[in-house]
Design a protein around this motif. Structure first.
Motif, PDB file in Angstrom:
ATOM      1  N   PRO A  43      27.002  16.416  53.199  1.00  0.00           N
ATOM      2  CA  PRO A  43      27.348  17.049  51.912  1.00  0.00           C
ATOM      3  C   PRO A  43      28.596  17.899  52.049  1.00  0.00           C
ATOM      4  CG  PRO A  43      25.436  18.109  52.929  1.00  0.00           C
ATOM      5  CD  PRO A  43      25.710  16.872  53.724  1.00  0.00           C
ATOM      6  N   ALA A  44      29.437  17.828  51.059  1.00  0.00           N
ATOM      7  CA  ALA A  44      30.701  18.558  51.082  1.00  0.00           C
ATOM      8  C   ALA A  44      30.441  20.061  51.056  1.00  0.00           C
ATOM      9  CB  ALA A  44      31.574  18.161  49.898  1.00  0.00           C
ATOM     10  N   GLN A  45      31.070  20.755  51.993  1.00  0.00           N
ATOM     11  CA  GLN A  45      30.917  22.199  52.054  1.00  0.00           C
ATOM     12  C   GLN A  45      31.785  22.865  50.975  1.00  0.00           C
ATOM     13  OE1 GLN A  45      28.805  23.824  53.924  1.00  0.00           O
ATOM     14  NE2 GLN A  45      28.081  22.000  55.005  1.00  0.00           N
ATOM     15  N   PRO A  46      31.246  23.836  50.268  1.00  0.00           N
ATOM     16  CA  PRO A  46      32.072  24.502  49.251  1.00  0.00           C
ATOM     17  C   PRO A  46      33.218  25.248  49.898  1.00  0.00           C
ATOM     18  CG  PRO A  46      29.992  25.684  49.588  1.00  0.00           C
ATOM     19  CD  PRO A  46      29.887  24.399  50.357  1.00  0.00           C
ATOM     20  N   ALA A  47      34.364  25.151  49.278  1.00  0.00           N
ATOM     21  CA  ALA A  47      35.548  25.809  49.811  1.00  0.00           C
ATOM     22  C   ALA A  47      35.381  27.324  49.725  1.00  0.00           C
ATOM     23  CB  ALA A  47      36.786  25.364  49.041  1.00  0.00           C
ATOM     24  N   ALA A  48      35.916  28.002  50.725  1.00  0.00           N
ATOM     25  CA  ALA A  48      35.848  29.467  50.739  1.00  0.00           C
ATOM     26  C   ALA A  48      36.706  30.034  49.614  1.00  0.00           C
ATOM     27  CB  ALA A  48      36.325  30.005  52.089  1.00  0.00           C
ATOM     28  N   PRO A  49      36.218  31.040  48.910  1.00  0.00           N
ATOM     29  CA  PRO A  49      37.012  31.608  47.818  1.00  0.00           C
ATOM     30  C   PRO A  49      38.285  32.268  48.343  1.00  0.00           C
ATOM     31  CG  PRO A  49      35.081  32.967  48.268  1.00  0.00           C
ATOM     32  CD  PRO A  49      34.935  31.738  49.089  1.00  0.00           C
ATOM     33  N   VAL A  50      39.342  32.147  47.569  1.00  0.00           N
ATOM     34  CA  VAL A  50      40.647  32.689  47.926  1.00  0.00           C
ATOM     35  C   VAL A  50      40.916  33.904  47.051  1.00  0.00           C
ATOM     36  CG1 VAL A  50      43.109  32.210  48.153  1.00  0.00           C
ATOM     37  CG2 VAL A  50      41.443  30.396  48.584  1.00  0.00           C
ATOM     38  N   TYR A  51      41.339  34.990  47.670  1.00  0.00           N
ATOM     39  CA  TYR A  51      41.580  36.249  46.958  1.00  0.00           C
ATOM     40  C   TYR A  51      43.018  36.680  47.187  1.00  0.00           C
ATOM     41  CZ  TYR A  51      36.501  36.604  46.631  1.00  0.00           C
ATOM     42  OH  TYR A  51      35.174  36.360  46.369  1.00  0.00           O
ATOM     43  N   SER A  52      43.658  37.069  46.111  1.00  0.00           N
ATOM     44  CA  SER A  52      44.990  37.660  46.208  1.00  0.00           C
ATOM     45  C   SER A  52      44.862  39.173  46.345  1.00  0.00           C
ATOM     46  CB  SER A  52      45.817  37.305  44.979  1.00  0.00           C
ATOM     47  OG  SER A  52      45.232  37.852  43.804  1.00  0.00           O
ATOM     48  N   LEU A  53      45.978  39.813  46.615  1.00  0.00           N
ATOM     49  CA  LEU A  53      45.959  41.264  46.810  1.00  0.00           C
ATOM     50  C   LEU A  53      45.600  41.991  45.515  1.00  0.00           C
ATOM     51  CD1 LEU A  53      46.406  43.663  48.646  1.00  0.00           C
ATOM     52  CD2 LEU A  53      48.848  43.531  48.167  1.00  0.00           C
ATOM     53  N   SER A  54      46.076  41.503  44.390  1.00  0.00           N
ATOM     54  CA  SER A  54      45.767  42.160  43.116  1.00  0.00           C
ATOM     55  C   SER A  54      44.278  42.060  42.788  1.00  0.00           C
ATOM     56  CB  SER A  54      46.605  41.525  41.996  1.00  0.00           C
ATOM     57  OG  SER A  54      46.325  40.141  41.892  1.00  0.00           O
ATOM     58  N   VAL A  55      43.659  40.930  43.104  1.00  0.00           N
ATOM     59  CA  VAL A  55      42.220  40.782  42.857  1.00  0.00           C
ATOM     60  C   VAL A  55      41.424  41.732  43.740  1.00  0.00           C
ATOM     61  CG1 VAL A  55      40.289  39.169  42.973  1.00  0.00           C
ATOM     62  CG2 VAL A  55      42.480  38.405  42.070  1.00  0.00           C
ATOM     63  N   LEU A  56      41.816  41.881  44.995  1.00  0.00           N
ATOM     64  CA  LEU A  56      41.125  42.803  45.890  1.00  0.00           C
ATOM     65  C   LEU A  56      41.278  44.248  45.418  1.00  0.00           C
ATOM     66  CD1 LEU A  56      42.001  41.296  49.384  1.00  0.00           C
ATOM     67  CD2 LEU A  56      39.889  41.053  48.086  1.00  0.00           C
ATOM     68  N   ARG A  57      42.434  44.577  44.860  1.00  0.00           N
ATOM     69  CA  ARG A  57      42.615  45.928  44.326  1.00  0.00           C
ATOM     70  C   ARG A  57      41.658  46.187  43.170  1.00  0.00           C
ATOM     71  NH1 ARG A  57      49.190  45.648  44.021  1.00  0.00           N
ATOM     72  NH2 ARG A  57      49.641  45.939  46.234  1.00  0.00           N
ATOM     73  N   ASP A  58      41.521  45.214  42.272  1.00  0.00           N
ATOM     74  CA  ASP A  58      40.597  45.387  41.147  1.00  0.00           C
ATOM     75  C   ASP A  58      39.160  45.524  41.632  1.00  0.00           C
ATOM     76  OD1 ASP A  58      42.753  45.202  39.430  1.00  0.00           O
ATOM     77  OD2 ASP A  58      42.499  43.050  39.077  1.00  0.00           O
ATOM     78  N   MET A  59      38.791  44.765  42.654  1.00  0.00           N
ATOM     79  CA  MET A  59      37.434  44.869  43.192  1.00  0.00           C
ATOM     80  C   MET A  59      37.194  46.236  43.818  1.00  0.00           C
ATOM     81  SD  MET A  59      37.157  41.072  44.924  1.00  0.00           S
ATOM     82  CE  MET A  59      35.558  41.411  45.649  1.00  0.00           C
ATOM     83  N   ALA A  60      38.194  46.766  44.507  1.00  0.00           N
ATOM     84  CA  ALA A  60      38.034  48.093  45.107  1.00  0.00           C
ATOM     85  C   ALA A  60      37.958  49.177  44.043  1.00  0.00           C
ATOM     86  CB  ALA A  60      39.197  48.365  46.065  1.00  0.00           C
ATOM     87  N   ARG A  61      38.752  49.042  42.984  1.00  0.00           N
ATOM     88  CA  ARG A  61      38.684  50.021  41.894  1.00  0.00           C
ATOM     89  C   ARG A  61      37.305  50.028  41.238  1.00  0.00           C
ATOM     90  NH1 ARG A  61      43.943  47.818  40.359  1.00  0.00           N
ATOM     91  NH2 ARG A  61      45.606  49.303  40.809  1.00  0.00           N
ATOM     92  N   ALA A  62      36.691  48.859  41.161  1.00  0.00           N
ATOM     93  CA  ALA A  62      35.434  48.752  40.417  1.00  0.00           C
ATOM     94  C   ALA A  62      34.226  49.235  41.207  1.00  0.00           C
ATOM     95  CB  ALA A  62      35.217  47.297  39.978  1.00  0.00           C
ATOM     96  N   GLY A  63      34.252  49.067  42.551  1.00  0.00           N
ATOM     97  CA  GLY A  63      33.015  49.317  43.271  1.00  0.00           C
ATOM     98  C   GLY A  63      33.074  50.265  44.433  1.00  0.00           C
TER      99      GLY A  63
END
Length: 439
Positions: A43-63
């Motif tokens: 079975p095909a393994q799901p690809a690992a999610p890719v995160y940009s720097l701006s997305v990581l900043r939003d995640m850090a701001r939120a949590g």
């Protein structure tokens, strides 16, 4: 040596079966190809999610919990403003009892007393009190922005640290593949007698060093990824991938423009400025509290025969307590706030100058490595490889040229990382991320 090489080639040719010239006339019929059995598809393994720097900043701001704690301080400052704007409550006093007649002709019975007192809020004191609380709220907001600014700067550093470790790991894997190829070639030359035994020993040593470097690079990648995930929070999965590059560097304006932006936008400086203004209003408030407090009072007495109603004014006369202690304390705190503001300005300017000089040094190093040193090292490696292939140079010269090239390449990776760190430090001082988020 030449006769040994010819003998080895003859032995290899004799061992190869003659497939191209079968017996009999005409071309030989080629056998039907044997088709291998179809293996079960995994079975095909799901690809690992890719995160940009701006997305990581939003995640850090939120949590991130530190931002939540800083936001709680902002809410506490807002509550202090509400408390400062509140009017004083009235004071109500009610007494009940009985009167007893002690002389003839006076009738005893129940007696009641009602006192209502309302302190009048001094409008000048009220204005100074609200202003002091408002500047305190500004200081808490600036402190919260400072938390966010530092958090995003540390996040950027972890992000580019992961990119650096990935680049180093990729280079180490390339070195390992090259070392394996060199070892195989040297083994063939040693087996045929074209090269001495010590070249194989040297190639084995280089292969072991390349394996050790590749394993260490992989461990550093895992370590840097864990540090980035700890900073962002559990919302970032363990098998994430990053979108970014070490080579891209944002443009940095001149030093004078950076200095003006730092003095106008840095959250630590804004917090110190708000603390100075709050201390000024607090000193004004303590001086205004030397004035008399005025209250309006109404009293009413009731007994069996009489009802007595009175109204008047209650004035607190500041004779003994001139609030010398609170005024002196507020003045000392004001001087302390002003000194801290001056010291913060000096620290920020010095930090900006150091970061800008580091940026210039790293930029010059990257330019020199990209345009000169790395190209020359690569050209020298190609020359050494060709000379070794044709027998004009030994394995030591070829390996030395490879070491020089690897050192220049790794130095370029480190210089690009240092350049990114210098830019991150400059952006932290000028609060670029807060400007992008609209704060």
């Amino acid at each position: 040596m030449f006769s040994k090489s010819v003998l080895a080639l003859a032995l290899v040719a004799a061992a190869v079966p003659a497939l191209s010239a079968p017996s009999g006339r005409g071309p030989a019929a080629s056998p039907a190809p044997v088709r291998p059995a179809a293996a079960p598809t995994a079975p095909a393994q799901p690809a690992a999610p890719v995160y940009s720097l701006s997305v990581l900043r939003d995640m850090a701001r939120a949590g991130h919990p530190s931002l939540a704690a800083a936001q709680a301080l902002v809410e506490a400052g807002s509550a202090q403003v509400t408390a400062a704007a509140a009017y004083p409550n009235p004071e109500v006093e009610f007494l009940a009892g009985r009167t007893q007649a002690r002389v003839p002709g006076v009738t005893g019975g129940g007696a009641q007393t009602l006192n209502v007192q309302q302190r009048i809020d001094n409008p000048w004191q009220r204005e100074a009190r609200i202003a002091a609380a408002g500047y305190g709220l500004e200081a808490r907001r600036a402190e919260r922005s400072g938390f966010e600014n530092d958090l995003l700067a540390r996040l950027d550093q972890r992000f580019f640290d992961v990119l650096r470790r990935i680049a180093e790991s990729r280079a180490a894997r390339e070195d390992l593949q090259l070392a394996e190829q060199i070892r195989a070639k040297v083994a063939v030359r040693v087996s045929t007698g074209e090269a001495p035994r010590y070249e194989l020993i040297k190639a084995d040593t280089e292969l072991l060093n390349a394996q050790k470097s590749a394993e260490s690079a992989e461990l550093r990648v895992a370590q840097s990824r864990a540090a980035l995930r700890a900073l962002v929070g559990p919302a970032l999965p363990a098998d994430f991938q990053l979108e970014g590059s070490l080579s891209g560097t944002p443009a940095v304006p001149g030093f004078e423009q950076l200095r003006a932006e730092v003095l106008a936008r840095n959250p630590e400086l804004l917090r110190n400025q708000a603390e100075v203004r709050r201390a000024e209003r607090q000193l004004a408030l303590e001086r205004l509290r030397r004035q008399p407090d005025v209250a309006v009072k109404m009293a009413q007495d009731r007994d069996h025969e009489l009802r007595d109603t009175r109204m008047g004014v209650v004035v607190t006369v500041p004779i003994w307590d001139r609030r010398q202690g609170p005024v002196a304390e507020a003045g000392a705190l004001l001087e302390r706030s002003r000194s801290e503001l001056a010291a913060q300005e000096l620290v920020l300017i010095q930090a900006l100058e150091g970061a800008y000089r580091q940026y210039e040094i790293a930029r010059n190093q990257v330019t020199a490595l990209e345009t000169g040193i790395l190209r020359e090292a690569e050209a020298a490696l190609k020359v050494a490889e060709a000379a070794y292939r044709f027998g004009e140079r030994g394995i030591l010269d070829y390996l030395d040229a490879q070491r020089v090239f690897r050192a220049a390449r790794n130095e370029l990776i480190a210089a690009r990382h240092e350049l990114q760190l210098a830019v991150i430090d400059i952006e932290r001082l000028r609060a670029t991320h807060l400007k992008e988020s609209g704060q």
